[in-house]
Design a protein around this motif. Structure first.
Motif, short mmCIF file in Angstrom:
data_model
loop_
_atom_site.label_atom_id
_atom_site.label_comp_id
_atom_site.label_asym_id
_atom_site.label_seq_id
_atom_site.Cartn_x
_atom_site.Cartn_y
_atom_site.Cartn_z
N ARG A 1 -3.79 -7.70 -2.04
CA ARG A 1 -2.74 -8.72 -2.28
C ARG A 1 -2.72 -9.14 -3.75
NH1 ARG A 1 -4.60 -10.56 2.95
NH2 ARG A 1 -2.98 -10.03 4.46
N ALA A 2 -3.87 -9.09 -4.40
CA ALA A 2 -3.95 -9.52 -5.81
C ALA A 2 -3.13 -8.61 -6.73
CB ALA A 2 -5.41 -9.53 -6.25
N PHE A 3 -2.74 -7.42 -6.24
CA PHE A 3 -2.00 -6.48 -7.09
C PHE A 3 -0.51 -6.78 -7.16
CE2 PHE A 3 -5.03 -3.37 -8.67
CZ PHE A 3 -6.18 -3.87 -8.07
N ALA A 4 -0.10 -7.87 -6.52
CA ALA A 4 1.27 -8.36 -6.74
C ALA A 4 1.39 -8.89 -8.17
CB ALA A 4 1.58 -9.47 -5.74
N ASP A 5 0.25 -9.24 -8.77
CA ASP A 5 0.21 -9.77 -10.14
C ASP A 5 0.04 -8.60 -11.12
OD1 ASP A 5 -0.41 -10.90 -12.56
OD2 ASP A 5 -2.17 -12.00 -11.85
N LEU A 6 1.06 -8.37 -11.92
CA LEU A 6 1.07 -7.19 -12.79
C LEU A 6 -0.04 -7.24 -13.84
CD1 LEU A 6 2.35 -4.52 -13.58
CD2 LEU A 6 4.06 -5.78 -14.90
N ALA A 7 -0.33 -8.43 -14.35
CA ALA A 7 -1.41 -8.53 -15.36
C ALA A 7 -2.73 -8.09 -14.74
CB ALA A 7 -1.50 -9.96 -15.88
N HIS A 8 -2.97 -8.50 -13.50
CA HIS A 8 -4.20 -8.09 -12.80
C HIS A 8 -4.20 -6.56 -12.61
CE1 HIS A 8 -7.50 -8.01 -9.94
NE2 HIS A 8 -6.72 -7.36 -9.08
N ALA A 9 -3.06 -6.01 -12.22
CA ALA A 9 -2.98 -4.57 -11.98
C ALA A 9 -3.24 -3.78 -13.26
CB ALA A 9 -1.60 -4.21 -11.41
N ARG A 10 -2.70 -4.27 -14.38
CA ARG A 10 -2.89 -3.56 -15.66
C ARG A 10 -4.36 -3.55 -16.06
NH1 ARG A 10 2.46 -5.74 -18.39
NH2 ARG A 10 3.75 -3.92 -17.96
N ASP A 11 -4.99 -4.69 -15.92
CA ASP A 11 -6.41 -4.80 -16.25
C ASP A 11 -7.24 -3.91 -15.31
OD1 ASP A 11 -8.78 -6.16 -17.38
OD2 ASP A 11 -8.96 -6.93 -15.34
N ALA A 12 -6.90 -3.95 -14.02
CA ALA A 12 -7.65 -3.16 -13.03
C ALA A 12 -7.44 -1.66 -13.27
CB ALA A 12 -7.20 -3.54 -11.62
#
Ligand code: GUN
Ligand code: ZN
Length: 430
Positions: free
Chosen positions: A105-116
């Motif tokens: 669910r946290a991958f709805a946040d693009l900044a989180h996805a980019r970092d991950a």
């Protein structure tokens, strides 16, 4: 001006499956030369034979005590689960609810996805994985972020966003959204650089009939894409699929929606009928064998000998985050042990084959990666035979390749990977 570089070290690679080719399947040069030109293998062989052909200005990197092999292929790994390895829960369906879905669910946040995405690709390379087939979360933008990061590293990555119109709260989509988002990703990323797209219905239980049909239609429309999903991993999952589709076995559910073909990769395949295995072989579909995940979730022990007997192609997958390590050599070591638990023996050279050329064949990429034949893309790793004090003692004086590889699979992890090169460019240095 072409870019030419040479490496002097031990070399090993597979040219065929040792199951059919025996000892001829493997090439081993204890003192070897790997010559790279513009990101491709120009020559590989014995140092004494090949070094006289080097021009005086060719730079030579000497790596004594190291074994160069083709980069490893991880045929099944989840991008949004990298940060939750070893999370509580199990068996499968309970673990999905408790640990996997909240992380995704946290991958709805693009900044989180980019970092991950950067951390995920770093971790693949730190473990010597140069090619991977990757499950994304349901989110289109997060999956695009992964493609963007892989393109910047020139990595060979096949990935797709999970399709799940029966997904849980917060990870759900409509059938139309799943189809439209997949179309956009295929268009934007499916033919760029060394990237590939895999249509990714998560598993039969997370998609409606309409969505499974839409996945089949996407595959039929785009002949350059792959298909990845999960199959027959867990007894409860298999029972629920049988309840929903009483007239079909599990593979047949996918088959009737057009999802079983030569570019299809099915993770796990633990609870399989002979009919399904026969059909997979006939279709040229592949299995991703994920022993660390199967042990972590208690899903079962994969029967490689039975898949072999049916002629089904098999690769190795970490299945992180149900899988407990990003390391494909470590995963191969667990495959050796799972075979033992089934009363069988997996030849260590065969395990090395599954980790490299076998994985490339399962993904239909063996004309480009998986070996050191002239013209192959120069994705390779340097394994440090003295990476830990214990490995140094264990391998001191070792000359037999099967012995060396077994020790690396049992004792090795990311510490063993001294370097990883992508198309001839060093992208990881321990
Ligand atoms: N089946 C459906 N989704 C998943 C997943 O995320 N991991 C595993 N191991 N099996 C699944
Ligand atoms: Zn999986």
């Amino acid at each position: 001006m072409s870019d030419v570089r040479a490496f002097r070290a031990a070399l090993a690679w597979m040219v065929d499956d040792p199951r059919s080719a025996g000892d001829d399947a493997c090439v081993h040069h204890p003192d070897g030369l790997l010559l790279i030109e513009d990101g491709h293998v120009a020559a590989a062989g014995d140092w004494a034979m090949l070094s006289p052909t080097l021009t005086a200005d060719t730079p030579v990197e000497h790596l004594p005590g190291h074994l160069l092999t083709p980069g490893f292929v991880d045929a099944h790994v989840h991008f949004p689960q990298a940060d939750m390895i070893g999370a509580p829960g199990g068996p499968l369906l309970d673990w999905l609810e408790r640990s996997a879905f909240p992380a995704e669910r946290a991958f709805a946040d693009l900044a989180h996805a980019r970092d991950a995405a950067e951390a995920f690709l770093d971790e693949l390379l730190r473990n010597g994985t140069t090619t991977a087939m990757v499950f994304g979360s349901v989110h289109r933008e997060a999956t695009a972020a992964l493609f963007e990061a892989a393109l910047a590293r020139n990595m060979r990555l096949i990935a797709g966003k999970s399709m799940m119109d029966l997904g849980p709260e917060g990870l759900n989509e409509t059938c139309e959204e799943g189809q439209a988002d997949t179309e956009v990703l295929i268009r934007d990323w499916g033919s760029r650089g060394r990237l590939g797209y895999a249509v990714t219905p998560r598993f039969a239980l997370s998609s409606s009939d309409a969505q499974l049909a839409s996945a089949g239609a996407l595959l039929a429309r785009h002949d350059h894409v792959w298909m990845q999903t999960h199959l027959a991993e867990n007894a409860r999952e298999v029972a629920l699929v049988a309840e929903r589709f009483p007239d079909r076995d599990y593979l047949d559910v996918y088959d009737r929606f057009g999802l079983v073909g030569p570019r299809s990769v099915f993770a796990h395949c633990l609870h399989m009928t002979d009919r399904s295995l026969h059909r997979m072989a006939q279709a040229g579909a592949a299995i991703a064998h994920c022993p660390s995940s199967n042990l972590f979730l208690g899903s079962g022990l994969f029967d490689l000998a039975r898949a072999d007997a049916h002629g089904v192609r098999t690769a190795l997958g970490t299945d992180v985050g149900a899988g407990t390590s990003f390391s494909i050599p470590c995963t191969a070591g667990l495959a050796l042990q799972v075979a033992r638990m089934r009363g069988a023996t997996l030849d260590p050279l065969r395990a090395f084959y599954l980790a490299t050329l076998g994985g490339a064949r399962a993904l239909g990429l063996s004309d480009r990666i998986g070996g050191f034949e002239t013209g192959r893309e120069a994705d390779f790793v340097a394994l440090d035979l003295a990476a830990t004090p214990l490995l140094a003692r264990r391998l001191s004086g070792a000359t037999d390749l099967a012995d060396i590889l077994t020790a690396l699979m049992i004792l090795g992890d990311d510490r063993t990977i001294a370097g990883a090169w992508i198309a001839g460019v060093r992208r990881h240095q321990r």
